[in-house]
Design an enzyme around this catalytic site. Sequence first.
Site, PDB file in Angstrom:
ATOM      1  N   LYS A  22       2.768  16.192  -9.370  1.00 26.74           N
ATOM      2  CA  LYS A  22       3.746  15.157  -9.731  1.00 26.74           C
ATOM      3  C   LYS A  22       3.047  13.852 -10.115  1.00 26.74           C
ATOM      4  CE  LYS A  22       5.660  12.570  -6.462  1.00 26.74           C
ATOM      5  NZ  LYS A  22       5.700  11.113  -6.614  1.00 26.74           N
ATOM      6  N   ASN A  23       2.046  13.464  -9.312  1.00 21.86           N
ATOM      7  CA  ASN A  23       1.418  12.161  -9.533  1.00 21.86           C
ATOM      8  C   ASN A  23       0.547  12.123 -10.787  1.00 21.86           C
ATOM      9  OD1 ASN A  23       2.711  11.259  -7.310  1.00 21.86           O
ATOM     10  ND2 ASN A  23       0.879  10.915  -6.050  1.00 21.86           N
ATOM     11  N   CYS A 126       9.876  -0.514  -0.754  1.00 21.36           N
ATOM     12  CA  CYS A 126      10.364   0.834  -0.508  1.00 21.36           C
ATOM     13  C   CYS A 126      10.071   1.174   0.943  1.00 21.36           C
ATOM     14  CB  CYS A 126       9.731   1.842  -1.450  1.00 21.36           C
ATOM     15  SG  CYS A 126       8.057   2.226  -1.027  1.00 21.36           S
ATOM     16  N   ARG A 131       4.648  -2.770  -1.171  1.00 19.12           N
ATOM     17  CA  ARG A 131       4.103  -2.251  -2.421  1.00 19.12           C
ATOM     18  C   ARG A 131       4.207  -3.237  -3.589  1.00 19.12           C
ATOM     19  NH1 ARG A 131       5.677   4.095  -2.634  1.00 19.12           N
ATOM     20  NH2 ARG A 131       3.790   4.338  -3.841  1.00 19.12           N
ATOM     21  N   ASP A 317      -1.063  10.408   1.444  1.00 19.74           N
ATOM     22  CA  ASP A 317       0.064  11.315   1.164  1.00 19.74           C
ATOM     23  C   ASP A 317       0.029  12.580   2.023  1.00 19.74           C
ATOM     24  OD1 ASP A 317       1.079   9.550  -0.640  1.00 19.74           O
ATOM     25  OD2 ASP A 317       0.551  10.697  -2.432  1.00 19.74           O
ATOM     26  N   ARG A 409      12.114  15.241  -4.615  1.00 17.65           N
ATOM     27  CA  ARG A 409      11.393  14.367  -5.544  1.00 17.65           C
ATOM     28  C   ARG A 409       9.975  14.880  -5.759  1.00 17.65           C
ATOM     29  NH1 ARG A 409      10.589   9.090  -3.226  1.00 17.65           N
ATOM     30  NH2 ARG A 409       9.223   9.044  -5.030  1.00 17.65           N
TER      31      ARG A 409
HETATM   32  C1  UD1 Z   1       0.198   6.066  -5.680  1.00 22.84           C
HETATM   33  C2  UD1 Z   1       0.866   7.402  -5.484  1.00 22.84           C
HETATM   34  C3  UD1 Z   1       1.305   7.583  -4.030  1.00 22.84           C
HETATM   35  C4  UD1 Z   1       0.108   7.372  -3.099  1.00 22.84           C
HETATM   36  C5  UD1 Z   1      -0.604   6.056  -3.417  1.00 22.84           C
HETATM   37  C6  UD1 Z   1      -1.900   5.872  -2.639  1.00 22.84           C
HETATM   38  C7  UD1 Z   1       1.890   8.043  -7.563  1.00 22.84           C
HETATM   39  C8  UD1 Z   1       3.127   8.235  -8.343  1.00 22.84           C
HETATM   40  N1  UD1 Z   1       2.011   7.515  -6.365  1.00 22.84           N
HETATM   41  O1  UD1 Z   1       1.137   5.054  -5.387  1.00 22.84           O
HETATM   42  O2  UD1 Z   1       1.806   8.906  -3.879  1.00 22.84           O
HETATM   43  O3  UD1 Z   1       0.553   7.331  -1.777  1.00 22.84           O
HETATM   44  O4  UD1 Z   1      -0.930   5.988  -4.818  1.00 22.84           O
HETATM   45  O5  UD1 Z   1      -2.749   6.931  -2.860  1.00 22.84           O
HETATM   46  O6  UD1 Z   1       0.816   8.371  -8.016  1.00 22.84           O
HETATM   47  N2  UD1 Z   1      -1.197  -2.775  -3.847  1.00 22.84           N
HETATM   48  C9  UD1 Z   1      -1.212  -4.145  -3.944  1.00 22.84           C
HETATM   49  N3  UD1 Z   1      -0.968  -4.714  -5.162  1.00 22.84           N
HETATM   50  C10 UD1 Z   1      -0.723  -3.967  -6.278  1.00 22.84           C
HETATM   51  C11 UD1 Z   1      -0.720  -2.564  -6.165  1.00 22.84           C
HETATM   52  C12 UD1 Z   1      -0.972  -1.990  -4.919  1.00 22.84           C
HETATM   53  O7  UD1 Z   1      -1.433  -4.861  -2.954  1.00 22.84           O
HETATM   54  O8  UD1 Z   1      -0.493  -4.542  -7.358  1.00 22.84           O
HETATM   55  C13 UD1 Z   1      -1.453  -2.138  -2.524  1.00 22.84           C
HETATM   56  C14 UD1 Z   1      -0.262  -1.296  -2.052  1.00 22.84           C
HETATM   57  O9  UD1 Z   1       0.695  -2.090  -1.395  1.00 22.84           O
HETATM   58  C15 UD1 Z   1      -0.940  -0.322  -1.113  1.00 22.84           C
HETATM   59  C16 UD1 Z   1      -2.299  -0.098  -1.797  1.00 22.84           C
HETATM   60  O10 UD1 Z   1      -2.479  -1.188  -2.676  1.00 22.84           O
HETATM   61  O11 UD1 Z   1      -1.125  -0.906   0.135  1.00 22.84           O
HETATM   62  C17 UD1 Z   1      -2.408   1.190  -2.587  1.00 22.84           C
HETATM   63  O12 UD1 Z   1      -1.295   1.306  -3.455  1.00 22.84           O
HETATM   64  P1  UD1 Z   1      -1.392   2.084  -4.846  1.00 22.84           P
HETATM   65  O13 UD1 Z   1      -2.673   2.856  -4.883  1.00 22.84           O
HETATM   66  O14 UD1 Z   1      -1.126   1.135  -5.944  1.00 22.84           O
HETATM   67  O15 UD1 Z   1      -0.179   3.098  -4.704  1.00 22.84           O
HETATM   68  P2  UD1 Z   1       0.854   3.547  -5.819  1.00 22.84           P
HETATM   69  O16 UD1 Z   1       0.196   3.553  -7.151  1.00 22.84           O
HETATM   70  O17 UD1 Z   1       2.116   2.794  -5.647  1.00 22.84           O
END
Ligand code: UD1
Length: 430
Positions: A22-23, A126, A131, A317, A409
């Site tokens: 999915k990711n 969420c 996030r 995950d 999902r």
């Molecule tokens: C993606 C995955 C999710 C997985 C996560 C971490 C998909 C669709 N989702 O989510 O399944 O759990 O990676 O492996 O691929 N952060 C910030 N600022 C930002 C962006 C992120 O502070 O602008 C922080 C987030 O709050 C979190 C950490 O960085 O604590 C990692 O998040 P991120 O790797 O961005 O996760 P997602 O891309 O949302």
Amino acid sequence: MDRIKITGGKRLKGTIAISGAKNAALPLMIASLLTSDTLTLKNVPNLADVLQLGRILRNHGTDFTISGKRPGKKQMQGETFLLTSRDIWDTTAPYEMVSKMRASFWVLGPLLAREHKARVSLPGGCAIGTRPVDLHLEGLKKLGAKIELEDGYVIARAPRGGLKGGKISFPLISVGATHNCLLASVLARGETVIENAACEPEIGDVARCLVKMGAKIEGIDTHTLKIEGVDQLEGAVHTVLPDRIEAGTYAMAVAATGGDVFLEGAVPETLQAALDLMEQAGVTIKVKKGGIQVSRGRTKLKPVHVETEPFPGFPTDLQAQFMAMMLRAKGTSSVRETIFENRFMHVAELMRMGAKIALSGDRAEITGVDELIGAQVMATDLRASASLVIGGLVARGDTIINRVYHLDRGFERIEEKLSACGAKIERLSE
Ligand code: UD1
């Protein structure tokens, strides 16, 4: 609302075919916004999130069809999606859509790259944490984007002539920010360097697809990506890589129930940290041609400690599923969740089934119990739901999981795959 009923106590035996990730499927679909040609994606998992993203892309102007789909026919595993974004007629991604699925925020980079403007709703918080998207926005600014926030929307504009290459150095590793900036930079003028990029296998999969589309990317699968922008991209045919989180979830289910299952299509290198940990806990893992064999006999698991980390570390995950599995250990295991601040929602639900888990900040201590007892539980987020399924599979009596849409999902035909291995699991539709 659908619910899932599991009568626990059955050992799992057989073969489970692992679906496309999915990711990876989500950002790959978004990559279709970068070209007016057709992007053909094979092995796309048939999941609620994927279909929802299809609707979002249609809103932007993408012609999205599922190849060979005959109405009334049973869904096949691994659909072929055809996505053609000949013209982008709407560069707004509205709140109603982005709030349903965070990954749709990643349209920002491609829209900005191709149309030089985008208006994308902020995704909001969420269940598993706040996030934020600051890293996405800071990264895109390095490519010349002017960004304002207005009424909960990101209003982004590229400079005259489009985005230009730049140096992005992320202060922390973010999967989403890496996707967004990578997808934007392939059409930016000149060279972009992304330092401290996430190197999750799904990012590598997207980068490889972009290369097939004509992008110039070096450093794929590393923390430093070098992108030389091109004027335009073409269509391509790409097969989505197998889902390491789905594979890890079933591996942990087998470890929890005992049994012997072949995870067909699972790629060991994409989940090495989890496999190593399971071996430490006493699970037998055999890498075979075309997949991974996972088995556990009658001996109890040994307690282990794990911290979640960006790839190649142990994935957040799989944290919830790991906890459910370690409830079968003799002794106390521990988890430290370093990625998301509020990812222990499953704990209260597992405790309804008799789990012994102590929480303290970002740490959890899981003490093995003689048995779990079936109960009514509620799925709170995607991966948490999978831990409740594992709990249900080992519990004595019936477990009813409510709010199954979270599970839908991210897990394709979960009850069918588990039933085929001997589990007593059924969907109760209302
Ligand atoms: C993606 C995955 C999710 C997985 C996560 C971490 C998909 C669709 N989702 O989510 O399944 O759990 O990676 O492996 O691929 N952060 C910030 N600022 C930002 C962006 C992120 O502070 O602008 C922080 C987030 O709050 C979190 C950490 O960085 O604590 C990692 O998040 P991120 O790797 O961005 O996760 P997602 O891309 O949302």
